[in-house]
Design a protein around this motif. Structure first.
Motif, PDB file in Angstrom:
ATOM      1  N   TYR A  20       0.837  -1.209   0.000  1.00 27.78           N
ATOM      2  CA  TYR A  20       0.000   0.000   0.000  1.00 27.78           C
ATOM      3  C   TYR A  20       0.869   1.255   0.000  1.00 27.78           C
ATOM      4  O   TYR A  20       0.665   2.177  -0.814  1.00 27.78           O
ATOM      5  N   HIS A 111      -5.965   0.752   8.465  1.00 23.95           N
ATOM      6  CA  HIS A 111      -6.273  -0.354   7.563  1.00 23.95           C
ATOM      7  C   HIS A 111      -7.246  -1.344   8.175  1.00 23.95           C
ATOM      8  O   HIS A 111      -8.006  -1.996   7.460  1.00 23.95           O
ATOM      9  N   ASP A 147      -9.378   1.582   3.923  1.00 23.16           N
ATOM     10  CA  ASP A 147      -9.333   0.888   2.639  1.00 23.16           C
ATOM     11  C   ASP A 147     -10.711   0.416   2.191  1.00 23.16           C
ATOM     12  O   ASP A 147     -10.892   0.069   1.021  1.00 23.16           O
ATOM     13  N   SER A 148     -11.649   0.333   3.121  1.00 23.16           N
ATOM     14  CA  SER A 148     -12.970  -0.221   2.800  1.00 23.16           C
ATOM     15  C   SER A 148     -14.039   0.464   3.637  1.00 23.16           C
ATOM     16  O   SER A 148     -13.753   1.034   4.701  1.00 23.16           O
ATOM     17  N   PRO A 170     -10.322   2.917  -1.546  1.00 25.42           N
ATOM     18  CA  PRO A 170     -10.003   1.505  -1.824  1.00 25.42           C
ATOM     19  C   PRO A 170      -8.658   1.351  -2.515  1.00 25.42           C
ATOM     20  O   PRO A 170      -8.214   2.231  -3.253  1.00 25.42           O
ATOM     21  N   PHE A 288      -9.095  -5.092   3.881  1.00 21.06           N
ATOM     22  CA  PHE A 288      -9.326  -5.057   2.437  1.00 21.06           C
ATOM     23  C   PHE A 288      -9.168  -6.451   1.843  1.00 21.06           C
ATOM     24  O   PHE A 288     -10.112  -6.978   1.258  1.00 21.06           O
ATOM     25  N   ALA A 309     -14.099  -7.201   5.125  1.00 15.77           N
ATOM     26  CA  ALA A 309     -14.132  -6.467   3.854  1.00 15.77           C
ATOM     27  C   ALA A 309     -14.078  -7.345   2.620  1.00 15.77           C
ATOM     28  O   ALA A 309     -14.208  -6.838   1.506  1.00 15.77           O
ATOM     29  N   VAL A 313     -14.695  -6.455  -1.604  1.00 15.42           N
ATOM     30  CA  VAL A 313     -13.660  -6.478  -2.649  1.00 15.42           C
ATOM     31  C   VAL A 313     -14.026  -7.468  -3.754  1.00 15.42           C
ATOM     32  O   VAL A 313     -14.009  -7.126  -4.936  1.00 15.42           O
ATOM     33  N   CYS A 362      -7.110   5.441  -5.981  1.00 18.08           N
ATOM     34  CA  CYS A 362      -6.738   5.540  -4.573  1.00 18.08           C
ATOM     35  C   CYS A 362      -5.965   6.833  -4.314  1.00 18.08           C
ATOM     36  O   CYS A 362      -6.207   7.534  -3.322  1.00 18.08           O
TER      37      CYS A 362
END
Length: 376
Positions: A20, A111, A147-148, A170, A288, A309, A313, A362
C-alpha cells in the motif's frame, strides 16, 4: 501541497501495508499538486527504497524480547523526523497505524482494527504500544482514511467519530497482476514443481487471523486423487504465533499434497497467482484483502470468507464460505476444479470486478483528503 509521508514500513519485507505504502506513494507522484517527502525511519528521501533493510526480519523478535524497545525505537524515529522541520511541510500522512508527533494537520490511514478484534494475534509489547497511542492519534487526525467501507464503519462506531472525519480510498492493483499465458510462467512454476491450472494457492502471513488451518482441513478432505492432482501451495512469511499452526501444517506437509514456499519475491507471487486454479483466502478478518483483488486481476477465481471487507472487494465474483466450515470450503474448491463452466464464469466476473479498483483512483481520493484536511 508539501506532504510528509511515513514510508518506514518499507524497511521490512513487503506484505499488505508495505505494498500500500509503495504503490500509493508512486501514484501520488502523478498528482500535480502533491509533493512528497518520504520518511524512512532514520532519515528522509524523495525515492522509495528498492528492497527491505538487510536483517530487518530479525528485528521483530528482538523488539519483543527487549523491555522498552518499541518506545526506544519510537523516540529515535521522532528525533529523526523532527530534523526535517527546518523545511516547510503542509501536512503529514501516516499510512500505517500510529502517527509521529506533528504540530500541523495530520491524515492517517487505519487499515483495520485487528488489535481490537484479534488482540491475541499481536505481540504483547506491540499491542500495549498501539493501545497507548492509537486513541490520541485518532483524536488528533483531521481525517482518517480506510481501505474499505467496512473498516470505516468499524472505526466510526468504535471511536464515536462523525462520518465526515472518515474517507474511504479503496486499494488498487499493481501492473504485475494480469492474466498470463502458461508458457510465460512455466519457468517459475516448474521451479516449484507446479503446473499451470493444477494447484490451489494460499497467499498471506502465517498467523492465526489468516485462518490457514481452514484451508488445510478443507484440502485434506478432498478425494485423494484430487489432492494429488491439485496440491495446495502456500506462500507467506512467518508471523506472530505461527506455532499454533505447526502441528496441523507438519501433518499436511508430510501428506505430500501441501507445499510451504515461505516468503517469495513479488514477481514470483504474481506469476503463481496467474497460474493457480484458484486463490484460497480463508481469512477471518481483513481491512481489504489485497490478494483477493490481485488474483481477480490475474484471471484467477477466488474463494474467500463472508467476513469483514472480503465481500466488498470480491463482490459477485467471489466464491464464499464461512470461516469455520471446512466442508463448505471443500465444496467450493471441488466445484472450481471439476466444473469448467463455473470456473470460466468466475474468471470473467473477477476480471470485471478488478476494473473497479486502481492505485490512480486511490491516489486521487487520498489527494482529495489532503486538500480537505488543509481546508481546500
Amino acid at each position: 501541497m508539501r506532504i510528509a509521508f511515513n514510508a518506514r514500513i518499507l524497511q521490512a519485507p513487503r506484505t499488505g501495508i508495505g505494498h500500500y505504502v509503495a504503490e500509493l506513494a508512486m501514484a501520488l507522484t502523478r498528482e500535480p499538486d502533491v509533493h512528497l517527502s518520504l520518511f524512512h525511519g532514520w532519515g528522509w528521501s524523495s525515492q522509495l527504497p528498492q528492497a527491505a533493510m538487510p536483517g530487518y526480519s530479525r528485528l521483530g523478535p528482538l523488539l519483543r524480547q527487549v523491555p522498552g524497545a518499541y518506545r526506544a525505537r519510537r523516540w529515535l524515529e521522532q528525533k529523526r523526523f523532527d530534523q526535517r522541520r527546518s523545511q516547510v511541510i503542509d501536512l503529514y500522512h501516516e499510512p500505517s497505524l500510529w502517527p509521529l508527533a506533528f504540530d500541523g494537520p495530520t491524515v492517517m490511514t487505519l487499515h483495520d482494527l485487528t488489535h481490537l478484534r484479534y488482540p491475541e494475534t499481536q505481540p504483547p509489547a506491540r499491542l500495549r504500544e498501539i493501545e497507548r497511542r492509537l486513541g490520541h492519534a485518532v483524536e488528533q487526525a483531521r481525517l482518517i482514511l480506510t481501505d474499505s467501507q467496512f473498516i470505516a464503519d468499524e472505526v466510526r462506531q468504535h471511536f464515536g467519530l462523525p462520518a465526515e472525519r472518515l474517507r474511504v480510498a479503496p486499494l488498487g492493483i499493481s501492473a504485475r497482476f494480469h492474466p498470463r499465458e502458461p508458457e510465460a510462467i512455466d519457468g517459475v512454476l516448474k521451479a516449484h514443481g507446479l503446473e499451470a491450472g493444477r494447484y490451489l494457492l494460499c497467499v498471506g502471513t502465517l498467523e492465526p487471523r489468516k485462518n490457514l488451518s481452514l484451508a488445510l482441513r478443507a484440502h485434506a478432505a478432498l478425494p485423494e486423487s484430487v489432492r494429488q492432482a491439485f496440491p495446495l501451495f502456500i506462500v507467506g512469511m512467518s508471523g506472530w504465533q505461527q506455532a499454533q499452526l505447526n502441528a496441523e501444517l507438519k501433518s499436511a506437509l508430510a501428506d505430500g499434497h501441501v507445499c510451504l514456499a515461505g516468503y517469495l519475491p513479488d514477481e514470483q507471487v504474481a506469476q503463481l497467482l496467474a497460474g493457480a486454479r484458484a486463490l484460497v483466502f480463508p481469512s477471518r478478518y481483513e481491512g481489504f484483502g489485497l490478494p483477493v483483488l490481485e488474483a481477480m486481476a490475474s484471471g484467477t477465481p477466488v474463494i474467500t470468507t463472508r467476513c469483514s471487507a472480503m465481500p466488498e472487494v470480491a463482490g459477485p465474483a467471489g466464491n464464499y464460505c464461512e470461516p469455520d466450515d471446512p466442508q463448505e470450503l471443500r465444496e467450493a474448491m471441488l466445484r472450481l476444479i471439476e466444473d469448467r463452466q463455473h470456473w470460466q464464469a468466475c474468471r470473467a466476473a473477477g476480471l470485471q470486478q478488478a476494473t473497479l479498483f486502481s492505485w490512480e483512483r486511490c491516489a486521487k481520493l487520498t489527494a482529495a483528503a489532503y486538500r480537505q484536511a488543509l481546508g481546500g
